[in-house]
Design an enzyme around this catalytic site. Structure first.
Site, PDB file in Angstrom:
ATOM      1  CD  GLU A 168      -1.471  -5.493   2.881  1.00 49.22           C
ATOM      2  OE1 GLU A 168      -2.145  -5.896   3.855  1.00 49.22           O
ATOM      3  OE2 GLU A 168      -1.844  -4.597   2.119  1.00 49.22           O
ATOM      4  N   GLY A 218       0.025  -6.323  -2.676  1.00 46.00           N
ATOM      5  CA  GLY A 218       1.229  -7.131  -2.551  1.00 46.00           C
ATOM      6  C   GLY A 218       1.302  -7.816  -1.203  1.00 46.00           C
ATOM      7  CB  THR A 243      -4.029   2.978  -7.696  1.00 52.71           C
ATOM      8  OG1 THR A 243      -4.427   2.056  -6.680  1.00 52.71           O
ATOM      9  CG2 THR A 243      -5.251   3.562  -8.368  1.00 52.71           C
ATOM     10  CB  SER A 287      -4.356   2.689   0.523  1.00 48.11           C
ATOM     11  OG  SER A 287      -4.208   1.292   0.554  1.00 48.11           O
ATOM     12  CB  SER A 288      -6.358   0.022  -4.200  1.00 50.51           C
ATOM     13  OG  SER A 288      -6.143   0.996  -5.178  1.00 50.51           O
ATOM     14  CB  SER A 291      -0.898   0.001   1.236  1.00 46.76           C
ATOM     15  OG  SER A 291      -1.660   1.184   1.297  1.00 46.76           O
ATOM     16  N   GLY A 292       0.632   2.123  -0.946  1.00 47.87           N
ATOM     17  CA  GLY A 292       1.442   3.325  -1.074  1.00 47.87           C
ATOM     18  C   GLY A 292       2.606   3.195  -2.028  1.00 47.87           C
ATOM     19  CG  ASN A 349      -1.265   5.126  -0.818  1.00 47.32           C
ATOM     20  OD1 ASN A 349      -1.098   6.298  -1.115  1.00 47.32           O
ATOM     21  ND2 ASN A 349      -1.672   4.221  -1.681  1.00 47.32           N
TER      22      ASN A 349
END
Length: 1444
Positions: free
Chosen positions: A441, A439, A169, A216-217, A164-165, A213
């Protein structure tokens, strides 16, 4: 070459470090087998590395500096973790490059800064390029996927993953934008715009701010972009995975809920949202948990406007948008519904709660039913049904569960509506899928979400490993190299641990079936059943967690919440309540239907890599884990049926600082995303791969003269390698490449460096020896002179006496006088010779002056007589003119006199006849009467004839005067010719005066000619008068019965036939107009003799037809002809879209436009026209409007003309200007060892050089000259082509790090000089074409200049005035040394240049616009062609045209 032999002095290694992960050290002493210590030198002091002799584990070697900063990590000679980390750091921090290849992976580091590398110009620069030819970029991956889809007719996938970040995206968005730009849709629906428009909506409802992020998605997304058979976008389909529903009801500190909630709250005061009764986001429980409700730099109100615009663009109407906002507002109000505790295990919702009323009003549900079933639960027993109250915490959970389900159903509904909007009519031929997924985590506390995410990454990693293994095998088979099995990590045991029967998911679903099942009981089952698995561990200090050994790292999961999140339970009593939501039917339908797989799309019928595990019980299908496993299985089937392309996004630091590199965070992500696994697989085989040409060019210095003289370069490379590396297992010879094991390229570089160092030492030795010898010889010579002087002094002191001194003095006096005498003698001789030469010279000069004066005097005399003669001729001419005027006047008076005499005679005759009629005599008097009458008539006749004779004499006199005038005029012309010749020979300074006099004479002659023509017309009038008089006399005589004969009166001969005088017009019939257009425009061939002789002949013929229509004053015919001409030219340039035809018709269109201007009669266009051309001007119509239309058509032809030349020239620019080495002996090839992508196809194309560019330019120039194109237009065309060369070359330099070197700058400067020489050869120096090459020339200078001191920085700012600050910084960051002797540009120097550039204004664009067109102007040039002399050749088949 053994690896141990590389640990020699001055080589460098990597040692582990806690802070920087790895640290560089230099070897102080050669290491030999059996040594226990490796002596190293760190930056802060020495260091001894202990080695176990039995199992020597030496630190990894560091690559030579020349190999650092490569585009592809697999091109490094030493492939290991520290090499990868250091290469990424150098590219990211020093070169400011965020993209790097790692085999088939594109590694993308988030710069946390907007970069100018994503514009349309960059997209077009990467379009059509092979992967590896340009610098790494997300556009290069997208182009490779698009190209393989079109070439192999196979579906493609781009898998974007990362933390994330990390920028997943954004990367996915840029990939889809690339497809939208390069493949425009065929219909008017603009589906590519809709595909891009879906991103703001999905980000608003699926993205949120987290601690890592700001955007973040919180879900996975796989977007299939569909293409037709012409590979144009025709639609798209989106699948989503594992939406984080828990974020709707809970956010950690410094995090936010989904963006859409804050967007609608920011517009609470808007009239469109008044009925939603919204407040600020800090007033709602579901949006204020994280604290700060705003994001720096984000305007939620503006983002909502963009979201609504994209809704409209996708065709989602206002009523649907209103329903969506109602549901979102209802969720916020539901979160504020207060639930009170009213006793043991009882709870209550106050009926007067305002938020409850708003929620029920917005959704149209019953408030009473909602309050009851939030605080109660129905228990179905065997015999009865019991309603039981629940405590507050369970009621709150029920409320939150309802909110999560409503939001999840709303999310699915919006995604389905987007998919419907993205589907347009048309059959899908292929698709490219873009997977934006989380990804690997690992956090301090990992729960069910992290478990599912890591499970998905395990599946993707397995697919990635198999794909890499497959590509390696294909590359070896392609090069005919024996394939050896490579040991690589297989994570199938971890996948079996999770998804197999009695695995973690199976046990979790089983535990969820038990009403009393708890997280602890499920965890105990894991301990009991999975303890034997090596991938499963029980933590030593915790009984509420378990550990899984993933491919990236060990992860400890907390079991708390697993069962609840897997069940995702919603009280059954609430479902019927929502199903009765009459105001929002789409929401009710979702609750009525059984929950379907969110990933349903166009199924791909392929055999999966491994059979999916079927659940043992149907009830398990409703669990979150089971649904996620099913959707993941479908995703893997889709990916296995496509060709994957991988993008790994890396987060360089947790503070979101621009271009800051944290090695510990980066290495953690590299291990997690499979990059290091790719490196490990590559290192086990032959990672460095060179073509034979690259190897020969780089290592020719290691070849002997005998080896270098061989013509077969491939065999030469083999011989050299076999001599340098004795172990044949360290390299393999393929069909087109040489494969090296890790470290061998570094060894070859060491040998090359040693050879160069030895050569430098030899050169230095000889240079220093020569310098020392020179100094020694100078000192020796000085010493000898000093010795001679000292010895002479000593000898003099010993031998000299008084007598000797006296004799010596006497000798000096004698020598002095004798030398003086000799010099005086020589002086006298020289003086006499000088005087003689001066006398003859002065005499010659005086005679020359005298002769010149005589010539000037004669010239004055000649001028005097010439001017007198001219004056007399002018007087005689005027005198003759006056005589002619007098003659004309006298002829008129004579005519009047004759008329008066005739009238008088008739009157007398009438008077005489009257007495005869009055007195008639008898017959005896008849004879005398007749006689008298005859005598009277005879007298009248004689008197008339006398008058006629006088008139004839006058006419004869006039003819004689005219003949004399003609003879005199001829003599005058002959005399004038002699006079003019005399003037040309002797009086050039009087040329202009005589020309004026001659013009005056011509005007006089013209006046005389006009007078003569007038006299001739009067003569004809006199002739007519004479015949009328004669006829009158006959009538009178007949009346008088007089038989008078007039035959003896002479007749004037008719004038002789004059030669035809053409008017420069062509006559044609109206019905022949189509034939005219067809023959002269549509069917005209450029190979005809007539067209080659006069290339602009069609323009002249068409204009002569236009003149005739104007002469006839036929407006309809003129307009029809003009429209037919314009239409015909438009048609021919479309049908015959070739360089020759466009050049020909551009020339003719311009000529026709010039003719319309020249003969328009406007003063500005008549200045250079001849009198005859002025006389031929159009008389009746103003064609200015048609001129404007024709001018627009000429501009259109010009741009088509430029486009055709650009299409021809563009493929030669980059190879000719950049890649070809025009300077022999200066190789700019760097030891990249780059291996082309095995899944890319490279055709054998023609090799272009700078000569190819010059050849094309010569062909263009000669063709334009052959077609008589105006020189002004030719200059504009050449300037445009030179700009194209500069723009494309500079753009490629900006996108190719390997082109930024000192030697490449020398090559570019040499090529620019070739272009300059070409301009001089074609006499085009004044075109200003070299000005367009200034940015390229300054780039070449920047690559060659020294870049180290402050003065260098100031000089760069001063000299690079044509380059923008962005371009200067980009070149400095991309500068790449070719040899170890060159220095890199330091970061401090780049920062110094940036600080100096802050005050300079310049474009922020990195690329030049290669499609830019200079404004074209069509110069007016007067035509010297006489239209009346033009003849229509028979080869044009225009026999229906008549010359007027």
């Amino acid at each position: 070459m053994a690896v141990l032999e590389l640990y020699t002095k001055y080589n460098r290694v990597w040692i582990s470090d806690e802070e920087h992960v790895w640290k560089s050290a230099e070897i102080v002493k050669d290491f030999h087998s059996g040594d226990k210590v490796l002596e190293l030198l760190l930056e802060d002091g020495s260091y001894c590395y202990t080695v176990d002799p039995s199992k020597p584990q030496l630190p990894p070697l560091r690559n030579p500096d020349i190999l650092v900063g490569e585009n592809d990590l697999t091109a490094l000679s030493y492939l290991h973790e520290p090499a990868v980390l250091h290469n990424l750091k150098v590219r990211f921090v020093e070169s400011r490059i965020i993209y790097t290849y790692c085999g088939i992976i594109l590694v993308a580091l988030n710069p946390y800064k907007q970069l100018p590398i994503y514009g349309d110009a960059i997209i077009h620069a990467y379009s059509g390029q092979n992967m590896g030819d340009m610098d790494p970029h997300i556009f290069a991956v997208a182009e490779e996927a698009y190209k393989q889809m079109a070439r192999n007719h196979k579906n493609q996938s781009i898998i974007v993953s990362g933390e994330s970040g990390a920028g997943k995206t954004v990367s996915a968005r840029y990939a889809m934008r690339y497809f939208a730009v390069v493949s425009k849709s065929a219909n008017k629906t603009r589906v590519e715009d809709k595909v891009l428009a879906s991103n703001p909506i999905t980000e608003a409802i699926g993205n949120a701010k987290t601690t890592r992020n700001d955007n973040s998605s919180r879900f996975g997304k796989y977007t299939e972009i569909s293409f037709d058979r012409k590979y144009r976008i025709i639609g798209a389909n989106m699948r989503t995975y594992l939406l984080e529903k828990s974020r709707v009801v809970f956010q950690a500190e410094n995090e936010r809920n989904y963006h859409i909630f804050y967007q609608i709250c920011s517009c609470a005061d808007s009239p469109a949202f008044k009925n939603l009764r919204l407040q600020s986001a800090d007033k709602f429980n579901y949006t204020c948990m994280g604290g700060d409700i705003t994001i720096e730099g984000v305007n939620d109100k503006k983002d909502l406007e963009e979201t609504r615009q994209t809704f409209s663009l996708l065709g989602l109407k206002e009523d649907f948008q209103s329903d969506v906002f109602k549901v979102l507002a209802a969720i916020l109000h539901l979160g504020n519904v207060e639930i009170k505790n009213i006793g043991d295990d009882k709870s209550l919702v106050p009926p007067s709660d305002p938020h409850l009323a708003v929620f029920c009003e917005l959704l149209g549900v019953s408030a009473e039913g909602l309050v009851r079933w939030l605080c109660h639960r129905r228990i179905v027993l065997v015999a009865e049904t019991v309603v039981k109250p629940v405590p507050k915490d369970r009621a709150v959970n029920a409320r939150d569960a309802l909110a999560k389900h409503i939001y999840a159903h709303l999310f699915d509904c919006i995604i389905n509506r987007i998919n419907t909007a993205l589907q347009v009519p048309g059959k899908q031929h292929a698709f490219i899928g873009v997977l934006d997924i989380y990804g690997f985590e690992t956090f301090d506390i990992n729960s069910f979400e992290q478990f599912c995410i890591n499970y998905a990454n395990e599946k993707l990693q397995q697919q990635f490993n198999l794909h890499v293994f497959k590509l390696e095998q294909e590359e070896y088979m392609k090069e005919d190299i024996p394939w050896t099995l490579i040991d690589f990590y297989d994570n199938q045991p971890v996948i079996d641990l999770i998804e197999a029967k009695m695995g973690i998911l199976d046990l979790l679903d089983e535990e969820c079936l038990f009403p009393q099942g708890t997280d602890q009981s499920w965890l105990q089952k894991l301990y009991n059943y999975l303890q034997a698995s090596p991938m499963f561990e029980k933590p030593r200090l915790s009984n509420e967690a378990f550990v899984i050994q993933h491919f990236a790292d060990k992860v400890e999961y907390q079991c708390r919440g697993f069962l609840e999140k897997n069940r995702d339970a919603l009280y059954e009593e609430l479902i019927p309540l929502i199903c009765k939501c009459y105001q929002l039917p789409f929401l009710a339908n979702f609750f009525q239907e059984e929950e379907k797989n969110a990933a349903i799309g166009k199924s791909v019928k392929v055999k999966p890599a491994r059979p999916s595990v079927k659940p043992a019980n149907k009830n398990l299908r409703t669990s979150v884990g089971d649904k996620f496993r099913s959707s993941l299985s479908l995703l893997m089937e889709t990916l296995n049926a496509t060709t994957p392309h991988y993008v790994r996004c890396i987060k360089p630091n947790d503070e979101k600082l621009p271009f800051e590199y944290d090695s510990r965070r980066v290495v953690q992500q590299l291990r997690a995303c499979g990059v290091l696994e790719t490196i490990r697989i590559s290192a086990q085989s032959y990672p460095s791969r060179w073509t034979y040409i690259e190897f020969y060019s780089r290592y020719s210095i290691l070849m002997s003269h005998m080896e270098a003289d061989l013509n077969d370069k491939k065999q030469t490379c083999k011989n050299v390698l076999q001599r340098l590396i004795h172990d044949s297992n360290q390299y393999k010879f393929g069909r087109t490449k040489i494969f090296f094991r890790a470290g061998q390229v570094a060894y070859l570089e060491k040998l090359r460096l040693d050879r160069l160092r030895g050569a430098c030492e030899t050169i230095q030795k000889h240079a220093r020896g020569w310098s020392q010898r020179r100094k020694y010889l100078a000192l020796r010579k000085a010493a000898i002179i000093l010795q001679q002087y000292v010895r002479g002094k000593r000898t003099i002191r010993k031998t000299v006496t008084a007598a000797t001194l006296k004799q010596g003095w006497a000798a000096l006096v004698i020598q002095r006088h004798w030398r003086g005498y000799r010099l005086r003698q020589v002086y006298q001789v020289v003086r006499l010779a000088t005087i003689t030469i001066q006398a003859f010279t002065r005499g010659w000069i005086a005679r020359k002056r005298y002769k010149k004066m005589i010539e000037e005097h004669k010239a004055l005399v000649i001028q005097k007589y010439a001017r007198a003669w001219l004056a007399r001729r002018r007087f005689q001419t005027m005198r003759r003119l006056v005589l002619n005027v007098q003659l004309s006047y006298r002829v008129q008076q004579l005519r009047k006199k004759i008329e008066e005499q005739v009238t008088r005679r008739f009157m007398k005759l009438k008077i005489c006849c009257q007495p005869l009629n009055a007195y008639k005599k008898p017959s005896g008097l008849h004879f005398s009467t007749i006689a008298n009458h005859f005598l009277i008539n005879r007298n009248v006749q004689l008197s008339f004839w006398v008058s006629v004779l006088e008139f004839v004499k006058c006419l004869t006199f006039v003819g004689r005067i005219l003949e004399n005038h003609q003879r005199e005029q001829k003599e005058s012309y002959e005399t004038q010719v002699e006079g003019l010749k005399l003037k040309v020979d002797h009086l050039e300074n009087e040329n202009s005066k005589l020309q004026n006099l001659f013009q005056e004479k011509s005007n006089v002659n013209e006046n005389i000619c006009q007078e003569v023509s007038r006299l001739s017309s009067e003569n004809s009038v006199c002739h007519c008068t004479y015949y009328s008089i004669r006829h009158g006399l006959k009538v009178r005589a007949s009346e008088c019965n007089c038989d008078v004969c007039f035959n003896f009166i002479p007749r004037q001969k008719t004038a002789s036939t004059l030669p035809k005088d053409y008017l420069g017009m062509l006559e044609y019939k109206r019905e022949d107009e189509p034939r005219l257009i067809e023959n002269i425009i549509l069917d005209l061939k450029l190979k005809g003799v007539a067209v080659n002789m006069i290339p602009t002949l069609p323009a002249y013929i068409l204009f002569m037809c236009i003149r005739h229509a104007d002469y006839l004053n036929d407006e309809a015919k003129l307009k029809s002809l003009m429209n037919a001409i314009i239409g015909g030219v438009k048609k021919v340039i479309v049908v015959k879209f070739s360089f020759g035809f466009l050049s020909f018709w551009l020339s003719n269109t311009h000529q026709l436009l010039n003719c319309l201007k020249q003969y328009s009669g406007e003063e500005e266009f008549l200045k250079q026209s001849t009198p005859r051309q002025k006389k031929n001007c159009l008389q009746n119509f103003d064609l200015s409007e048609h001129r404007q239309i024709l001018s627009d058509l000429a501009i259109q032809i010009y741009h088509r003309f430029i486009s055709v030349m650009q299409k021809t020239l563009t493929p030669t620019i980059v190879p000719g200007m950049l890649e070809h080495e025009s300077l022999q002996g200066i190789s700019s090839m760097k030891p990249t060892g780059f291996r082309k992508r095995s899944n890319s196809f490279y055709e054998e194309s023609e090799t272009y050089t700078i000569s190819s560019i010059l050849q094309h330019l010569t062909v263009f120039h000669s063709t334009m000259n052959h077609h008589s194109l105006d020189q002004g237009l030719i200059k504009q065309v050449i300037k445009q082509l030179f700009y194209l060369v500069a723009a494309i070359t500079l753009n490629n330099i900006m996108l190719r790090k390997d082109m930024c070197s000192c030697r490449k700058g020398m090559q570019i400067r040499c090529n620019i000089s070739y272009l300059e020489e070409w301009l001089k050869e074609k006499e085009l120096q004044n075109v200003n074409a070299m000005d367009t090459l200034k940015p390229l020339a300054q780039t070449a200078w920047l690559l060659q200049v020294n870049k180290s001191t402050d003065d260098d920085a100031k000089e760069i700012i001063e000299k690079c005035s044509e380059l923008s600050p962005v371009q200067i910084v980009k070149i400095l960051n991309s500068y790449t040394p070719i040899d170890d002797f060159e220095k890199r540009v330091t970061s401090s120097f780049v920062r110094k240049v940036q600080s100096l550039l802050q005050d300079h204004e310049g474009s922020a664009q990195l690329m030049l616009d290669a499609d830019y067109r200079f404004q074209v102007t069509f110069p007016f040039c007067t035509s010297t062609q006489a239209l009346e002399l033009l003849q229509v050749p028979n080869s044009l088949h225009l026999d229906f045209l008549n010359r007027i």
